[in-house]
Design a protein around this motif. Sequence first.
Motif, PDB file in Angstrom:
ATOM      1  N   ALA A  50      -0.167 -14.194   4.008  1.00  0.00           N
ATOM      2  CA  ALA A  50       0.660 -13.381   4.905  1.00  0.00           C
ATOM      3  C   ALA A  50       2.072 -13.207   4.390  1.00  0.00           C
ATOM      4  CB  ALA A  50       0.680 -14.022   6.288  1.00  0.00           C
ATOM      5  N   ASP A  51       2.523 -14.102   3.491  1.00  0.00           N
ATOM      6  CA  ASP A  51       3.901 -14.003   3.011  1.00  0.00           C
ATOM      7  C   ASP A  51       4.104 -12.851   2.034  1.00  0.00           C
ATOM      8  OD1 ASP A  51       2.253 -15.333   1.239  1.00  0.00           O
ATOM      9  OD2 ASP A  51       3.880 -16.514   0.381  1.00  0.00           O
ATOM     10  N   LEU A  52       3.039 -12.206   1.575  1.00  0.00           N
ATOM     11  CA  LEU A  52       3.178 -11.083   0.651  1.00  0.00           C
ATOM     12  C   LEU A  52       3.315  -9.738   1.347  1.00  0.00           C
ATOM     13  CD1 LEU A  52       0.751 -11.937  -2.259  1.00  0.00           C
ATOM     14  CD2 LEU A  52       3.213 -12.153  -2.174  1.00  0.00           C
ATOM     15  N   VAL A  53       3.196  -9.702   2.649  1.00  0.00           N
ATOM     16  CA  VAL A  53       3.362  -8.450   3.384  1.00  0.00           C
ATOM     17  C   VAL A  53       4.861  -8.156   3.463  1.00  0.00           C
ATOM     18  CG1 VAL A  53       3.019  -7.286   5.585  1.00  0.00           C
ATOM     19  CG2 VAL A  53       1.266  -8.825   4.697  1.00  0.00           C
ATOM     20  N   PRO A  54       5.296  -6.991   2.989  1.00  0.00           N
ATOM     21  CA  PRO A  54       6.724  -6.693   2.988  1.00  0.00           C
ATOM     22  C   PRO A  54       7.272  -6.569   4.408  1.00  0.00           C
ATOM     23  CG  PRO A  54       5.456  -4.788   2.265  1.00  0.00           C
ATOM     24  CD  PRO A  54       4.497  -5.903   2.441  1.00  0.00           C
ATOM     25  N   PRO A  55       8.573  -6.813   4.587  1.00  0.00           N
ATOM     26  CA  PRO A  55       9.168  -6.680   5.912  1.00  0.00           C
ATOM     27  C   PRO A  55       9.013  -5.250   6.429  1.00  0.00           C
ATOM     28  CG  PRO A  55      10.765  -7.546   4.326  1.00  0.00           C
ATOM     29  CD  PRO A  55       9.517  -7.221   3.579  1.00  0.00           C
ATOM     30  N   GLY A  56       8.585  -5.120   7.651  1.00  0.00           N
ATOM     31  CA  GLY A  56       8.384  -3.794   8.231  1.00  0.00           C
ATOM     32  C   GLY A  56       6.981  -3.282   8.041  1.00  0.00           C
ATOM     33  N   GLY A  57       6.173  -3.964   7.254  1.00  0.00           N
ATOM     34  CA  GLY A  57       4.793  -3.555   7.052  1.00  0.00           C
ATOM     35  C   GLY A  57       4.604  -2.754   5.780  1.00  0.00           C
ATOM     36  N   VAL A  58       3.349  -2.587   5.417  1.00  0.00           N
ATOM     37  CA  VAL A  58       2.996  -1.888   4.178  1.00  0.00           C
ATOM     38  C   VAL A  58       3.349  -0.402   4.270  1.00  0.00           C
ATOM     39  CG1 VAL A  58       1.080  -1.278   2.652  1.00  0.00           C
ATOM     40  CG2 VAL A  58       1.175  -3.547   3.676  1.00  0.00           C
ATOM     41  N   ASP A  59       3.137   0.203   5.455  1.00  0.00           N
ATOM     42  CA  ASP A  59       3.422   1.634   5.604  1.00  0.00           C
ATOM     43  C   ASP A  59       4.904   1.932   5.411  1.00  0.00           C
ATOM     44  OD1 ASP A  59       0.765   2.184   6.068  1.00  0.00           O
ATOM     45  OD2 ASP A  59       0.946   1.993   8.254  1.00  0.00           O
ATOM     46  N   ALA A  60       5.762   1.078   5.952  1.00  0.00           N
ATOM     47  CA  ALA A  60       7.208   1.284   5.784  1.00  0.00           C
ATOM     48  C   ALA A  60       7.597   1.120   4.322  1.00  0.00           C
ATOM     49  CB  ALA A  60       7.985   0.299   6.654  1.00  0.00           C
ATOM     50  N   PHE A  61       6.992   0.153   3.641  1.00  0.00           N
ATOM     51  CA  PHE A  61       7.288  -0.064   2.222  1.00  0.00           C
ATOM     52  C   PHE A  61       6.880   1.146   1.393  1.00  0.00           C
ATOM     53  CE2 PHE A  61       5.887  -1.570  -1.969  1.00  0.00           C
ATOM     54  CZ  PHE A  61       7.093  -2.063  -2.440  1.00  0.00           C
ATOM     55  N   VAL A  62       5.686   1.664   1.650  1.00  0.00           N
ATOM     56  CA  VAL A  62       5.205   2.845   0.914  1.00  0.00           C
ATOM     57  C   VAL A  62       6.108   4.037   1.200  1.00  0.00           C
ATOM     58  CG1 VAL A  62       3.293   4.482   0.723  1.00  0.00           C
ATOM     59  CG2 VAL A  62       2.834   2.035   0.787  1.00  0.00           C
ATOM     60  N   GLY A  63       6.539   4.188   2.439  1.00  0.00           N
ATOM     61  CA  GLY A  63       7.451   5.288   2.780  1.00  0.00           C
ATOM     62  C   GLY A  63       8.767   5.202   2.033  1.00  0.00           C
ATOM     63  N   GLU A  64       9.325   3.985   1.914  1.00  0.00           N
ATOM     64  CA  GLU A  64      10.584   3.807   1.187  1.00  0.00           C
ATOM     65  C   GLU A  64      10.409   4.108  -0.301  1.00  0.00           C
ATOM     66  OE1 GLU A  64      12.297  -0.017   1.917  1.00  0.00           O
ATOM     67  OE2 GLU A  64      12.150   0.206   4.079  1.00  0.00           O
ATOM     68  N   VAL A  65       9.284   3.660  -0.871  1.00  0.00           N
ATOM     69  CA  VAL A  65       9.028   3.925  -2.287  1.00  0.00           C
ATOM     70  C   VAL A  65       8.910   5.432  -2.525  1.00  0.00           C
ATOM     71  CG1 VAL A  65       7.320   3.657  -4.132  1.00  0.00           C
ATOM     72  CG2 VAL A  65       7.995   1.683  -2.763  1.00  0.00           C
ATOM     73  N   MET A  66       8.184   6.127  -1.682  1.00  0.00           N
ATOM     74  CA  MET A  66       8.022   7.571  -1.854  1.00  0.00           C
ATOM     75  C   MET A  66       9.354   8.305  -1.693  1.00  0.00           C
ATOM     76  SD  MET A  66       5.038   7.842  -2.838  1.00  0.00           S
ATOM     77  CE  MET A  66       4.972   9.603  -2.940  1.00  0.00           C
ATOM     78  N   GLN A  67      10.201   7.804  -0.791  1.00  0.00           N
ATOM     79  CA  GLN A  67      11.521   8.410  -0.621  1.00  0.00           C
ATOM     80  C   GLN A  67      12.351   8.228  -1.894  1.00  0.00           C
ATOM     81  OE1 GLN A  67      13.975   6.530   2.303  1.00  0.00           O
ATOM     82  NE2 GLN A  67      15.533   8.119   2.236  1.00  0.00           N
ATOM     83  N   GLN A  68      12.303   7.034  -2.501  1.00  0.00           N
ATOM     84  CA  GLN A  68      13.058   6.795  -3.732  1.00  0.00           C
ATOM     85  C   GLN A  68      12.530   7.652  -4.885  1.00  0.00           C
ATOM     86  OE1 GLN A  68      15.844   5.047  -4.292  1.00  0.00           O
ATOM     87  NE2 GLN A  68      15.900   4.804  -2.068  1.00  0.00           N
ATOM     88  N   VAL A  69      11.208   7.845  -4.946  1.00  0.00           N
ATOM     89  CA  VAL A  69      10.631   8.705  -5.976  1.00  0.00           C
ATOM     90  C   VAL A  69      11.138  10.134  -5.803  1.00  0.00           C
ATOM     91  CG1 VAL A  69       8.462   9.751  -6.760  1.00  0.00           C
ATOM     92  CG2 VAL A  69       8.591   7.283  -6.361  1.00  0.00           C
ATOM     93  N   HIS A  70      11.173  10.612  -4.573  1.00  0.00           N
ATOM     94  CA  HIS A  70      11.665  11.967  -4.297  1.00  0.00           C
ATOM     95  C   HIS A  70      13.142  12.099  -4.683  1.00  0.00           C
ATOM     96  CE1 HIS A  70      12.126  15.847  -2.384  1.00  0.00           C
ATOM     97  NE2 HIS A  70      13.135  15.361  -1.673  1.00  0.00           N
ATOM     98  N   VAL A  71      13.946  11.078  -4.359  1.00  0.00           N
ATOM     99  CA  VAL A  71      15.374  11.116  -4.701  1.00  0.00           C
ATOM    100  C   VAL A  71      15.553  11.180  -6.210  1.00  0.00           C
ATOM    101  CG1 VAL A  71      17.478   9.707  -4.700  1.00  0.00           C
ATOM    102  CG2 VAL A  71      16.201  10.010  -2.591  1.00  0.00           C
ATOM    103  N   ARG A  72      14.792  10.370  -6.976  1.00  0.00           N
ATOM    104  CA  ARG A  72      14.930  10.369  -8.443  1.00  0.00           C
ATOM    105  C   ARG A  72      14.487  11.707  -9.039  1.00  0.00           C
ATOM    106  NH1 ARG A  72      17.515   6.701  -6.933  1.00  0.00           N
ATOM    107  NH2 ARG A  72      17.265   4.525  -7.467  1.00  0.00           N
ATOM    108  N   GLN A  73      13.427  12.298  -8.504  1.00  0.00           N
ATOM    109  CA  GLN A  73      12.986  13.596  -9.015  1.00  0.00           C
ATOM    110  C   GLN A  73      14.030  14.670  -8.750  1.00  0.00           C
ATOM    111  OE1 GLN A  73       9.222  14.098  -7.059  1.00  0.00           O
ATOM    112  NE2 GLN A  73       8.071  13.098  -8.709  1.00  0.00           N
ATOM    113  N   THR A  74      14.612  14.667  -7.561  1.00  0.00           N
ATOM    114  CA  THR A  74      15.645  15.648  -7.227  1.00  0.00           C
ATOM    115  C   THR A  74      16.876  15.435  -8.099  1.00  0.00           C
ATOM    116  OG1 THR A  74      14.825  15.641  -4.954  1.00  0.00           O
ATOM    117  CG2 THR A  74      16.986  16.611  -5.332  1.00  0.00           C
ATOM    118  N   GLU A  75      17.226  14.179  -8.342  1.00  0.00           N
ATOM    119  CA  GLU A  75      18.374  13.861  -9.186  1.00  0.00           C
ATOM    120  C   GLU A  75      18.164  14.392 -10.600  1.00  0.00           C
ATOM    121  OE1 GLU A  75      19.079   9.646 -10.474  1.00  0.00           O
ATOM    122  OE2 GLU A  75      20.693   9.858  -9.022  1.00  0.00           O
ATOM    123  N   GLN A  76      16.967  14.230 -11.156  1.00  0.00           N
ATOM    124  CA  GLN A  76      16.676  14.731 -12.496  1.00  0.00           C
ATOM    125  C   GLN A  76      16.737  16.260 -12.550  1.00  0.00           C
ATOM    126  OE1 GLN A  76      16.374  13.143 -15.354  1.00  0.00           O
ATOM    127  NE2 GLN A  76      16.841  11.256 -14.259  1.00  0.00           N
TER     128      GLN A  76
END
Length: 166
Positions: A50-76
């Motif tokens: 259970a300690d490997l589940v990120p804070p806020g849950g897996v869905d929130a973690f995936v959402g944050e990762v996808m947001q960062q990917v979008h930011v990096r693509q827009t920046e490029q």
Amino acid sequence: MTCERFLELVSAGPVAHSVEFLDHLRQCPNCLDRAVHADPDLLFRAIGGADLVPPGGVDAFVGEVMQQVHVRQTEQQVISRRRLAAPIRWSIAAVLAMAVGGTAVLYRPAAVSTNAPLSVARLQQPATMRPVVENYANTDATIVQLPAGNDLQVVMIFDDKLPADL
């Protein structure tokens, strides 16, 4: 699950392990050590829980990762729009090279005076007057004296307490 039951399951060989088996593997260091000696793959099964589940849950973690990917693509995309095209960069470099080269060819230094007495007088006057150390003795300093040759004596003093411009 008891340690005896756990060791029986480990000695039985590689089988599908239950949730109880994995929980005991993660909680009991003695059983973990014995299990890893029996089957090294169990070390990797011990990772998790259970300690490997990120804070806020897996869905929130995936959402944050996808947001960062979008930011990096827009920046490029923004960075690539601001860059000059290669032919423009090469043209600017060629113009600068010709300007520097043309200036070097056309530059003529001021004429040197042929007035000998004035030139000799300028050479005899030092640009700045530095203090002369006639006598120096310090137990912390390193003094190096080179042999005198042609009436020129070189003495080097290495002392942290002396000013740098002496």
